[in-house]
Write an enzyme that holds these catalytic residues in place. Structure first.
Site, PDB file in Angstrom:
ATOM      1  CG  HIS A 128      -1.957  -1.046   1.229  1.00 47.03           C
ATOM      2  ND1 HIS A 128      -2.825  -1.253   0.181  1.00 47.03           N
ATOM      3  CD2 HIS A 128      -2.258  -2.001   2.159  1.00 47.03           C
ATOM      4  CE1 HIS A 128      -3.614  -2.295   0.467  1.00 47.03           C
ATOM      5  NE2 HIS A 128      -3.281  -2.763   1.656  1.00 47.03           N
ATOM      6  CG  ASP A 163      -2.649  -8.469   0.765  1.00 45.30           C
ATOM      7  OD1 ASP A 163      -1.923  -8.785   1.725  1.00 45.30           O
ATOM      8  OD2 ASP A 163      -3.684  -7.777   0.899  1.00 45.30           O
ATOM      9  CG  HIS A 165      -6.448  -5.517   1.830  1.00 47.86           C
ATOM     10  ND1 HIS A 165      -5.841  -6.314   2.788  1.00 47.86           N
ATOM     11  CD2 HIS A 165      -7.688  -5.223   2.296  1.00 47.86           C
ATOM     12  CE1 HIS A 165      -6.678  -6.486   3.797  1.00 47.86           C
ATOM     13  NE2 HIS A 165      -7.806  -5.845   3.528  1.00 47.86           N
ATOM     14  CG  ASP A 250      -4.700 -10.140   3.506  1.00 44.41           C
ATOM     15  OD1 ASP A 250      -4.404 -10.643   2.405  1.00 44.41           O
ATOM     16  OD2 ASP A 250      -4.440  -8.959   3.814  1.00 44.41           O
TER      17      ASP A 250
HETATM   18 ZN   LIG Z   1      -3.945  -7.265   2.803  1.00 47.13          ZN
END
Ligand SMILES: [Zn+2]
Length: 336
Positions: A128, A163, A165, A250
């Site tokens: 991120h 991931d 996200h 995740d």
């Molecule tokens: Zn994540």
């Protein structure tokens, strides 16, 4: 056939990134991931990757120098909150440098022919972090730092980000870079709100960003279909010399932060696929917040990198999301 050597490196033992008592991105994650490395009993197939801190010039390939200075000073002054999710403590800067440097050490070791694969078990995670902003638990973009060191040496880099996200920072950094193919599967809607299917790369790198935004409940078979039907043809055209994986865990069904429905067995299948995309593979730990799921998922991933089979859980199938793969395929056909 003898198992292939996998180098594993981690700042565990030198981890001074203190996120506080209740933060999901906590030091125990590294211990769980390292238990996962041990779980399949791979013995001499696991080698120790010696790390080093990333240097300023290496970080400056992907981060703004003023951001790096400000982050170092913020940690040195005692740290605190960088955004509602992201914290730094006095030791965070040094730990972040070690995690980013571990990826560079992996590049060096694989370039020297010491092994064909490496796993960087670092924290804080990185995908991120943008050029000039910490966010989503991330300070330095570890996978981007490694990718930029490779492209500076004339290599062509595929980044697979599984991931749960979207890796907004990595996408931003390489948005217009013709030497990097970025492919992400992620939950939609979810943090950070980027990664729509129609985000496909800048004018200098058209089609070199691939986003597959999956609905809650999506199972591993859909992720495999995304790799086989969308990513593999793009890889054939792009011909990467290296694969870097933003390996968050995740998307596992037990993860408390998200709602995809993958299992440890799915990570074995995903790992086997990416190993076919280029001769050298480096996986970077990103997210993964259920410690048991993290341990077993890392075990399946590392065993696969070593050419062994280790499936603590069966692969998953039958969830929603197939139509997203079809939509991305249609979009890419229009681009071509
Ligand atoms: Zn994540």
């Amino acid at each position: 056939m003898a198992p292939a050597l996998v180098l594993v490196g981690s700042p565990v033992g030198h981890d001074r990134h203190d996120t506080g008592a209740w933060h999901p991105e906590r030091p125990a994650r590294l211990d769980a991931a390292m238990r996962g490395v041990d779980e399949p009993g791979l013995g001499e197939a696991i080698g120790v990757l010696e790390g080093r801190p990333a240097g300023p010039a290496e970080l400056a390939r992907v981060h703004d120098e003023r951001y790096l200075e400000a982050l170092a000073q913020f940690a040195a002054a005692g740290g605190g909150r960088l955004d509602p999710d992201t914290v730094a403590s006095p030791g965070s800067w040094d730990t972040a440098l070690l995690s980013a440097g571990m990826g560079l050490a992996a590049v060096e070791a694989l370039s020297a022919g010491e092994a064909g694969a490496a796993f960087v078990v670092g924290r804080p995670p990185g995908h991120h972090a943008t050029r000039d902003r910490a966010m989503g638990f991330c300070l330095l973009n570890n996978v981007a730092v490694a990718a930029a060191s490779l492209t500076a040496a004339g290599e062509r880099v595929l980044i697979v980000d599984w991931d749960v996200h979207h890796g907004n920072g990595t996408q931003d950094i390489f948005w217009n870079d013709p030497a990097v193919l970025y492919a992400s599967t992620h939950q939609w809607p979810a943090y950070p709100g980027t990664g729509r299917a129609d985000e496909t790369g800048g004018p200098g790198a058209p089609g070199l960003t691939i986003n597959v935004p999956l609905p809650p409940g999506a199972t591993g078979d859909v992720a495999l279909a995304a790799l086989d039907e969308i990513v593999a043809p793009a890889v054939d055209q792009f011909s990467p010399t290296w694969v870097l994986v933003s390996a968050g865990f995740d998307a596992h069904r037990e993860d408390p932060l998200a709602d995809l429905a993958w299992s440890a067995g799915d990570y074995a299948d995903l790992t086997a696929r990416v190993m076919g995309y280029a001769p050298r593979v480096i996986a970077f730990l990103e997210g993964g917040y259920d410690l048991s799921a993290l341990e077993h998922s890392v075990a399946a991933t590392v065993a696969t990198l070593a050419g062994e089979t280790w499936r603590p859980e069966q692969a998953t199938s039958g969830g929603p999301g197939r139509q997203v793969v079809d939509r991305v395929l249609r979009l890419r056909a229009e681009l071509a």
